[in-house]
Design a protein around this motif. Structure first.
Motif, mmCIF file in Angstrom:
data_model
loop_
_atom_site.group_PDB
_atom_site.id
_atom_site.type_symbol
_atom_site.label_atom_id
_atom_site.label_comp_id
_atom_site.label_asym_id
_atom_site.label_seq_id
_atom_site.Cartn_x
_atom_site.Cartn_y
_atom_site.Cartn_z
ATOM 1 N N UNK A 139 0.663 -1.209 0.119
ATOM 2 C CA UNK A 139 0.063 0.537 -0.265
ATOM 3 C C UNK A 139 1.123 1.340 -0.003
ATOM 4 N N UNK A 140 1.688 1.546 1.216
ATOM 5 C CA UNK A 140 2.609 2.354 0.824
ATOM 6 C C UNK A 140 3.308 2.881 -0.184
ATOM 7 N N UNK A 141 3.737 1.808 -1.525
ATOM 8 C CA UNK A 141 4.738 1.869 -2.854
ATOM 9 C C UNK A 141 3.756 2.137 -3.174
ATOM 10 N N UNK A 142 2.322 1.547 -3.476
ATOM 11 C CA UNK A 142 1.447 2.096 -4.436
ATOM 12 C C UNK A 142 1.285 3.768 -4.376
ATOM 13 N N UNK A 143 0.784 4.021 -3.085
ATOM 14 C CA UNK A 143 0.759 5.541 -2.868
ATOM 15 C C UNK A 143 1.288 6.399 -3.198
ATOM 16 N N UNK A 144 2.812 5.819 -2.342
ATOM 17 C CA UNK A 144 4.538 6.658 -2.719
ATOM 18 C C UNK A 144 4.592 6.955 -4.661
ATOM 19 N N UNK A 145 4.385 5.815 -5.340
ATOM 20 C CA UNK A 145 4.496 5.379 -6.846
ATOM 21 C C UNK A 145 3.614 6.824 -7.549
ATOM 22 N N UNK A 146 2.514 7.358 -7.157
ATOM 23 C CA UNK A 146 1.857 8.153 -7.554
ATOM 24 C C UNK A 146 1.236 9.823 -7.161
ATOM 25 N N UNK A 147 2.238 9.563 -5.199
ATOM 26 C CA UNK A 147 1.586 10.761 -4.511
ATOM 27 C C UNK A 147 2.279 11.890 -5.577
ATOM 28 N N UNK A 148 2.837 11.820 -5.958
ATOM 29 C CA UNK A 148 4.259 13.251 -6.166
ATOM 30 C C UNK A 148 3.288 13.440 -7.534
#
Length: 215
Positions: A139-148
């Motif tokens: 979940x963290x990876x998925x979020x951080x991959x698109x956050x920016x």
């Protein structure tokens, strides 16, 4: 819209997976929220990570088509549960049967997608829906991959986000715990974010940056 929903619910798997749907009154459940957000924000691109049988990408696809502005759904799923998403022609036909001609499927993990040319070509994403492998780390990876890559008014939604539970999705010999909630709990400590849980079905959490984009 009701005719489209009734056609959708003829496929029984599209009533499953904890989105609080109900066949009797053609109720999309949390799908109404997904549809409404896409209609309100009118994004040119929505990213959906994971879907058992395509309920979420289909609802987003319908909303973007109804917007009439050429928006697209990019759907990332490596088809680890079974072979449902593995045949590109069958996938295209599946979506086309529901009038969803604006969905592009990527047979890969988020990790693989994040090093692809398609990822590098992304300028902006309006909505990200996280519903893939439900570990805290993923979940963290998925979020951080698109956050920016989120637009100023962009929103991230996490499904299966309100409780820790054991999943048998990959078979009785491959049990694992849904721990998306644990990652969501860390986001709630970030003062730069608004984080809001909806504990219906298997739950969904909305995350957006603090501030008024119109300002």
């Amino acid at each position: 819209m009701k005719e489209w929903i009734n056609a959708l619910f003829e496929t029984k798997d599209l009533v499953r997976m904890g989105h609080h749907q109900r066949v009797e009154d053609a109720n999309l459940g949390l799908g109404w929220l997904y549809y409404a957000l896409a209609r309100i924000l009118r994004p040119s691109r929505i990213v959906v990570i994971g879907s058992f049988r395509g309920f979420v990408p289909l609802v987003f696809s319908k909303a973007l088509a109804d917007n009439g502005e050429g928006g697209q759904v990019w759907f990332i799923d490596p088809s680890f549960v079974d072979d449902f998403w593995k045949d590109p022609s069958a996938v295209r036909k599946f979506f086309a049967d529901f009038g969803a001609h604006n969905v592009e499927h990527f047979l890969m993990t988020t990790q693989q997608f994040a090093v692809s040319e398609k990822y590098r070509s992304l300028a902006e994403v309006g909505i990200v829906f996280v519903d893939g492998y439900h570990s805290e780390e993923q979940a963290r990876f998925d979020y951080e991959a698109f956050r920016d890559l989120l637009s100023a008014e962009g929103i991230v939604l996490f499904h299966d986000s309100v409780r820790v539970r054991t999943s048998r999705m990959y078979g009785p010999d491959r049990l694992y715990e849904h721990r998306v909630k644990c990652f969501v709990d860390t986001l709630k400590k970030d003062g730069s974010l608004q984080v809001f849980d909806l504990p219906f079905g298997d739950g969904v959490t909305l995350v957006r940056r603090v501030g008024n984009p119109a300002a």
